[in-house]
Design a protein around this motif. Structure first.
Motif, PDB file in Angstrom:
ATOM      1  N   PRO A 125     -33.025 -23.547  22.938  1.00  0.00           N
ATOM      2  CA  PRO A 125     -32.396 -22.891  24.085  1.00  0.00           C
ATOM      3  C   PRO A 125     -32.588 -21.386  24.034  1.00  0.00           C
ATOM      4  O   PRO A 125     -32.821 -20.740  25.057  1.00  0.00           O
ATOM      5  N   PHE A 126     -32.553 -20.834  22.804  1.00  0.00           N
ATOM      6  CA  PHE A 126     -32.678 -19.387  22.650  1.00  0.00           C
ATOM      7  C   PHE A 126     -34.009 -18.895  23.201  1.00  0.00           C
ATOM      8  O   PHE A 126     -34.070 -18.000  24.048  1.00  0.00           O
ATOM      9  N   LEU A 127     -35.118 -19.520  22.718  1.00  0.00           N
ATOM     10  CA  LEU A 127     -36.432 -19.081  23.171  1.00  0.00           C
ATOM     11  C   LEU A 127     -36.592 -19.293  24.662  1.00  0.00           C
ATOM     12  O   LEU A 127     -37.213 -18.484  25.354  1.00  0.00           O
ATOM     13  N   ARG A 128     -36.013 -20.398  25.169  1.00  0.00           N
ATOM     14  CA  ARG A 128     -36.141 -20.653  26.603  1.00  0.00           C
ATOM     15  C   ARG A 128     -35.499 -19.534  27.403  1.00  0.00           C
ATOM     16  O   ARG A 128     -36.052 -19.053  28.387  1.00  0.00           O
ATOM     17  N   VAL A 129     -34.302 -19.093  26.944  1.00  0.00           N
ATOM     18  CA  VAL A 129     -33.615 -18.029  27.666  1.00  0.00           C
ATOM     19  C   VAL A 129     -34.408 -16.731  27.598  1.00  0.00           C
ATOM     20  O   VAL A 129     -34.584 -16.030  28.606  1.00  0.00           O
ATOM     21  N   ILE A 130     -34.952 -16.436  26.392  1.00  0.00           N
ATOM     22  CA  ILE A 130     -35.733 -15.203  26.245  1.00  0.00           C
ATOM     23  C   ILE A 130     -36.925 -15.202  27.192  1.00  0.00           C
ATOM     24  O   ILE A 130     -37.180 -14.245  27.921  1.00  0.00           O
ATOM     25  N   LEU A 131     -37.667 -16.341  27.182  1.00  0.00           N
ATOM     26  CA  LEU A 131     -38.842 -16.426  28.050  1.00  0.00           C
ATOM     27  C   LEU A 131     -38.438 -16.268  29.502  1.00  0.00           C
ATOM     28  O   LEU A 131     -39.100 -15.570  30.276  1.00  0.00           O
ATOM     29  N   LEU A 132     -37.318 -16.903  29.876  1.00  0.00           N
ATOM     30  CA  LEU A 132     -36.886 -16.847  31.272  1.00  0.00           C
ATOM     31  C   LEU A 132     -36.544 -15.409  31.661  1.00  0.00           C
ATOM     32  O   LEU A 132     -36.980 -14.923  32.713  1.00  0.00           O
ATOM     33  N   ILE A 133     -35.787 -14.717  30.798  1.00  0.00           N
ATOM     34  CA  ILE A 133     -35.406 -13.337  31.130  1.00  0.00           C
ATOM     35  C   ILE A 133     -36.647 -12.474  31.287  1.00  0.00           C
ATOM     36  O   ILE A 133     -36.785 -11.716  32.249  1.00  0.00           O
ATOM     37  N   SER A 134     -37.593 -12.630  30.344  1.00  0.00           N
ATOM     38  CA  SER A 134     -38.791 -11.798  30.419  1.00  0.00           C
ATOM     39  C   SER A 134     -39.571 -12.088  31.691  1.00  0.00           C
ATOM     40  O   SER A 134     -40.068 -11.174  32.349  1.00  0.00           O
ATOM     41  N   MET A 135     -39.681 -13.388  32.040  1.00  0.00           N
ATOM     42  CA  MET A 135     -40.459 -13.711  33.233  1.00  0.00           C
ATOM     43  C   MET A 135     -39.765 -13.210  34.486  1.00  0.00           C
ATOM     44  O   MET A 135     -40.405 -12.720  35.416  1.00  0.00           O
ATOM     45  N   LEU A 136     -38.428 -13.305  34.521  1.00  0.00           N
ATOM     46  CA  LEU A 136     -37.713 -12.797  35.696  1.00  0.00           C
ATOM     47  C   LEU A 136     -37.912 -11.300  35.827  1.00  0.00           C
ATOM     48  O   LEU A 136     -38.047 -10.772  36.932  1.00  0.00           O
ATOM     49  N   SER A 137     -37.954 -10.627  34.671  1.00  0.00           N
ATOM     50  CA  SER A 137     -38.164  -9.182  34.725  1.00  0.00           C
ATOM     51  C   SER A 137     -39.556  -8.856  35.237  1.00  0.00           C
ATOM     52  O   SER A 137     -39.733  -7.973  36.067  1.00  0.00           O
ATOM     53  N   LEU A 138     -40.567  -9.600  34.737  1.00  0.00           N
ATOM     54  CA  LEU A 138     -41.928  -9.364  35.217  1.00  0.00           C
ATOM     55  C   LEU A 138     -42.028  -9.586  36.709  1.00  0.00           C
ATOM     56  O   LEU A 138     -42.759  -8.900  37.426  1.00  0.00           O
ATOM     57  N   LEU A 139     -41.264 -10.559  37.186  1.00  0.00           N
ATOM     58  CA  LEU A 139     -41.310 -10.923  38.597  1.00  0.00           C
ATOM     59  C   LEU A 139     -40.630  -9.872  39.458  1.00  0.00           C
ATOM     60  O   LEU A 139     -40.946  -9.719  40.635  1.00  0.00           O
ATOM     61  N   GLY A 140     -39.706  -9.123  38.867  1.00  0.00           N
ATOM     62  CA  GLY A 140     -39.015  -8.102  39.641  1.00  0.00           C
ATOM     63  C   GLY A 140     -37.789  -8.618  40.361  1.00  0.00           C
ATOM     64  O   GLY A 140     -37.520  -8.263  41.510  1.00  0.00           O
ATOM     65  N   ILE A 141     -37.043  -9.483  39.709  1.00  0.00           N
ATOM     66  CA  ILE A 141     -35.777  -9.977  40.267  1.00  0.00           C
ATOM     67  C   ILE A 141     -34.711  -8.899  40.032  1.00  0.00           C
ATOM     68  O   ILE A 141     -34.694  -8.288  38.974  1.00  0.00           O
ATOM     69  N   PRO A 142     -33.827  -8.651  40.985  1.00  0.00           N
ATOM     70  CA  PRO A 142     -32.758  -7.668  40.773  1.00  0.00           C
ATOM     71  C   PRO A 142     -31.970  -7.945  39.506  1.00  0.00           C
ATOM     72  O   PRO A 142     -31.856  -9.101  39.069  1.00  0.00           O
ATOM     73  N   LEU A 143     -31.442  -6.897  38.929  1.00  0.00           N
ATOM     74  CA  LEU A 143     -30.694  -6.889  37.665  1.00  0.00           C
ATOM     75  C   LEU A 143     -31.600  -6.934  36.435  1.00  0.00           C
ATOM     76  O   LEU A 143     -31.136  -6.812  35.318  1.00  0.00           O
ATOM     77  N   PHE A 144     -32.908  -7.106  36.633  1.00  0.00           N
ATOM     78  CA  PHE A 144     -33.819  -7.046  35.494  1.00  0.00           C
ATOM     79  C   PHE A 144     -34.702  -5.815  35.633  1.00  0.00           C
ATOM     80  O   PHE A 144     -34.877  -5.277  36.730  1.00  0.00           O
TER      81      PHE A 144
END
Lengths: 124, 474, 235, 79
Positions: free
Chosen positions: B359-378
């Protein structure tokens, strides 16, 4: 007739056209050859052309090589900076080729390929 | 303290590794990490005390070489040093399980990469930039071929050939600059560049664009990038996308702002960047290999930075700096996490994520990808928003459309990956992550969230930096 | 995509570039390379008699642009490290050189000449054409000649590595010494005396640095060449 | 005279370089490449750049070709 060839303008034109042709010979090799060593060789020819262009277009006909004594008039020497730059560039280029060749040898041992067209392990 | 130490100390370390080798197996690793921590301290010291200085080497410019430390170059120096320090710390706990062969050579190479990237950013002499260009290039070639598998070697050969061709064009440009201007110092070249005849200016600009274009991964010249990322080892990819490209990008635009302050070719470069971004994301859409996929995503992000820098106004540069920071942090997180996954699953196809059980790695990957995508709050959001805003101010609607389209395409493949991670139930055993790795990965994700939620912490500094960069202090 | 195919797609842009290049070259021809502008080299030539040594190129390479040379040494160092990484402990690929009587006697005859010439070029690099790079490579090539002709000979790796380390470390330390003594990296802290100009002992640190460069370059070239020229009887 | 020397050497270098590029046998083309290096040594010497000439002779033409030749021994002619 010899005087015609000795004028700085004519020499300049010879240097520019000659090094340009040499550059395109190298570019031609880079785009048409397949053996990896010949690719490196074509790159080396292109580099030689650039060096010749640089030294050739900055040399003064009546100047001498930049090795001076204390009292010498500085205006009679050739500009030393291009020489130093080209010296650096030649050594760097040689280092890159040595490295490239060692990659190629190791790759050949693993895959038996020297043809750059067939290097497509990772095609998708 | 002197900024030359940023280059001198890694060189000293590199040359003296055989001596360090006598002090046991771990000496090289610890000395390297300590040195990087010291360089980080040095960077902050320079930032707090002086902020701006010119450091002479051998003899005063314009005859000699000098290092110019400004707020903007310090920003990049700090970015590189902290990325490298985090990398070393991460690797220190990674090496106990799966070290690289000939570790001391690996440490020499990463430190040379660091020194060369910093030298590229700080140097104010164009031939010196060429030398650092080559050092960074050569270390990157060896790092990408480091594993000596056939795909790694192939990546190395491709990288080397493109790099050698790029350096010919760069040296050609330098030669023309010396012939027509008679100096190698950036400040003097900048003063005289405008007075050159138009054809010469155009020729030098094109040669520089080709020379650096290979390295800043811009559209027709970026065919090698995906192969290199796929062939190289996963950890090293973090360095490629967080340090190497960023250094070349900075130098390219630093030279551009100095030589062409009125933005003669800016429209062309903006279209080039936007088109590269679109092309990269379209190509990324059909990739199934994870490293290759993130290579295309890197290409897209770099192209976005390129577009923003090419706009050549303060707000856009600020945006570009934001994206640079966010992208470096996010890509580090992604590649660090992928390295752990690769070690466990021994496969990098995107299907691998289906069986990922952590779960940890999944969350990390998700946060990083959301940031790359440019979602607000990231973190990625701030930069992307600013880019779009400044494009809107310039009235460039087609570019905005292209960027939004590219982002949508990017979203498709990120959500496909997220779907693999969170929906499937054919899981393996739990993937164990050591606490050191957890700390670093969590720190990176936290950084993304902090930058995303409180961009005002950085925006003032970045604004000043972008003013300096545009003003062309050399 | 294979690199060649990609390069071929670049051909079109290559030819566009060529057209541009040709146009600009014609332009250069018409304008003639400007000879009247003041170049950095002129300033250096004026400074040389008080700061440098007889061979101005050496002054530029080692002192005025000494930082480039340090970078260049680093390039060679990394390249030889890479070659070592690729080819070390690699017994499968070897080059078999058939050494005959001619090669053996010729190498015995030539070895001292080449090595003396190499050392001369290296040590007199600040007075006459040549210097560390050329001299180092010449010495390395003399050793290479011996390696080819004599099957049993091998330069021990430890010696090469020790020379290389010593030279590299002392180069950076000389640079740092300048930083320590006068706040300028690679400063010529053994301030040169104009009266010595043109003598063997002149120019402060310049000849010392060039000899160090020569040792470094020679040992690295030797390392690269020895790695490429593996014989079945080593490791 | 010097202009004629430059012209002649340039023509020779370009011809040798072209034949080095189109030559099928790689070993032959490496030898021809050495010729390109030697021609440019002459040119550098004529341009009054003895340091560059010496470097090109020893490194650009000498050791580089040697490295290519040794690599060819490992790789083989066949492309």
């Amino acid at each position: 007739m010899f005087e015609f060839f000795n004028s700085p303008e004519v020499i300049n034109i010879i240097v520019i056209i000659g090094s340009m042709l040499l550059f395109f010979v190298g570019l031609f090799g880079l785009l048409t050859q397949k053996h990896i060593i010949k690719i490196f060789m074509s790159i080396a020819i292109m580099e030689t052309a650039v060096y010749l262009f640089f030294i050739g277009s900055l040399f003064k006909l009546d100047a001498i090589a930049p090795i001076m004594k204390v009292a010498d008039d500085t205006s009679k020497f050739n500009d030393p900076i291009p020489h130093a730059m080209i010296l650096t560039a030649i050594v760097i280029a040689m280092a890159v080729f040595a490295l490239g060749v060692s990659f190629a040898i190791e790759y050949y041992k693993l895959s038996g390929k020297t043809n750059i067209d067939t290097m497509n392990e990772m095609r998708h | 303290m002197s900024s030359v130490l940023f280059v001198a100390l890694p060189l000293l370390f590199g040359f003296s590794t055989p001596i360090l080798g006598y002090f046991g197996k771990n000496a090289v690793a610890y000395v390297s990490t300590l040195m990087q921590l010291f360089l980080l301290y040095l960077g902050f010291d320079l930032l707090l005390n002086e902020g701006f200085s010119i450091e002479l080497i051998s003899i005063a410019p314009p005859l000699g070489i000098s290092f110019v430390v400004t707020k903007v170059s310090l920003l990049f120096v700090l970015l590189f040093t902290s990325v490298m320090t985090l990398f070393s710390l991460y690797y220190l706990s990674y090496r106990s399980e799966k070290p690289y062969r000939d570790e001391s050579k690996f440490f020499i190479l990463i430190n040379m990469l660091l020194a060369a990237s910093i030298g590229l950013v700080l140097s104010s002499d164009i031939f010196n930039i060429y030398v650092f260009f080559e050092i960074a290039g050569i270390s990157a070639y060896i790092l990408s071929a480091y594993e000596k598998s056939s795909s790694a070697l192939e990546a190395g050969i491709k990288y080397l050939i493109t790099g050698a061709v790029a350096s010919i064009f760069l040296i050609f440009a330098i030669v023309l600059i010396y012939i027509y201007i008679g100096s190698l110092n950036l400040g003097i070249i900048a003063q005289h560049f405008e007075l050159l005849p138009f054809q010469i200016k155009l020729l030098i600009s094109i040669l520089l664009l080709i020379g650096f274009g290979f390295k800043v991964e811009i559209f027709p010249l970026n065919f090698w990038v995906s192969d290199v990322y796929q062939g190289s080892s996963t950890l090293v990819n973090a360095l490629f996308s967080a340090i190497v490209v960023k250094a070349y990008l900075f130098v390219f635009f630093h030279l551009l702002y100095l030589f062409l302050p009125h933005g003669e070719f800016s429209l062309f470069l903006i279209y080039l960047g936007a088109f590269s971004m679109l092309a990269a994301e379209v190509a990324g859409l059909r990739q199934s290999h994870l490293k290759r996929l993130f290579a295309y995503s890197s290409l897209g992000q770099v192209a976005l930075v390129f577009t923003a820098f090419a706009l050549q106004n303060t707000q856009a540069i600020q945006a570009a700096l934001f994206i640079v920071l966010a992208h470096s942090v996010a890509k580090m997180g992604i590649f660090f996490a992928l390295a752990l996954i690769e070690k466990e699953h021994e496969s990098m196809e995107s299907e691998t994520l289906k069986s990922l059980n952590s779960p940890f790695l999944r969350v990390i990957l998700l946060i990083s990808m959301l940031s790359l995508l440019g979602i607000p709050l990231f973190a990625g959001f701030v930069g992307k928003l600013l880019v779009l805003k400044s494009l809107a101010l310039e009235g460039m609607l087609p570019i905005i459309m292209m960027i939004i389209l590219a982002s949508l395409i990017e979203a498709v493949y990120y959500f496909k990956l997220a779907g693999y991670m969170f929906t499937s139930d054919k899981r393996r055993d739990v993937l164990k992550v050591t606490w050191a790795h957890k700390t670093i990965l969590a720190f990176l994700s936290l950084l993304l969230l902090i930058i995303g939620m409180a961009p005002f912490l950085l925006s003032e500094y970045l604004f000043e930096a972008s003013k300096l960069m545009l003003g062309g202090v050399s | 995509m294979s690199i060649k195919r990609s390069l071929s797609t670049l051909t079109l842009s290559g030819f566009t570039l060529s057209a541009l290049l040709i146009l600009s070259f014609i332009n250069i021809l018409l304008q003639n390379v400007a000879t009247n502008i003041e170049r950095a080299g002129d300033g250096l030539l004026k400074l040389n008699s008080s700061e440098g040594v007889a061979n101005v190129v050496t002054t530029v390479v080692v002192y005025f642009r000494g930082f480039d040379t340090l970078g260049e040494i680093a390039v060679l160092f990394i390249a030889s490290l890479g070659v070592g990484l690729m080819l070390e402990r690699n017994t499968e690929c070897t080059i078999k050189v058939q050494s005959n009587f001619m090669l053996q006697s010729a190498s015995k005859l030539l070895f001292p000449i080449i090595i003396i010439f190499g050392l001369y070029v290296m040590i007199y690099g600040h007075l006459s054409p040549g210097g560390g790079f050329q001299g180092g490579v010449l010495v390395a090539s003399a050793v290479l000649l011996l390696l080819i002709s004599n099957k049993d000979l091998e330069v021990p790796h430890a010696v090469i590595s020790a020379l290389e380390t010593l030279a590299g470390v002392s180069y950076v330390l000389i640079g740092l010494m300048g930083l320590l003594l006068s706040d300028v990296f690679l400063f010529n802290f053994l301030s040169p005396n104009i009266a010595d100009f043109g003598l063997l002992l002149s120019g402060g640190i310049i000849p010392i640095v060039y000899i160090i460069v020569g040792i470094k370059v020679g040992s690295e070239m030797g390392f690269i060449v020895q790695n490429l020229l593996k014989r079945s009887d080593d490791v | 005279m010097i202009g004629l020397i430059i012209l002649g050497t340039f023509i020779t270098v370009i011809i040798i370089a072209f034949s080095a590029v189109i030559e099928k046998r790689v070993s032959h083309s490496i030898i021809l490449f050495m010729g390109v290096g030697l021609g440019s040594v002459v040119l550098f010497f004529v341009f009054k750049a003895p340091d560059v000439a010496l470097t090109e002779a020893v490194i650009g033409s000498g050791i580089s070709s040697l490295i290519f030749l040794m690599a060819l021994k490992h790789l083989g002619e066949k492309a």
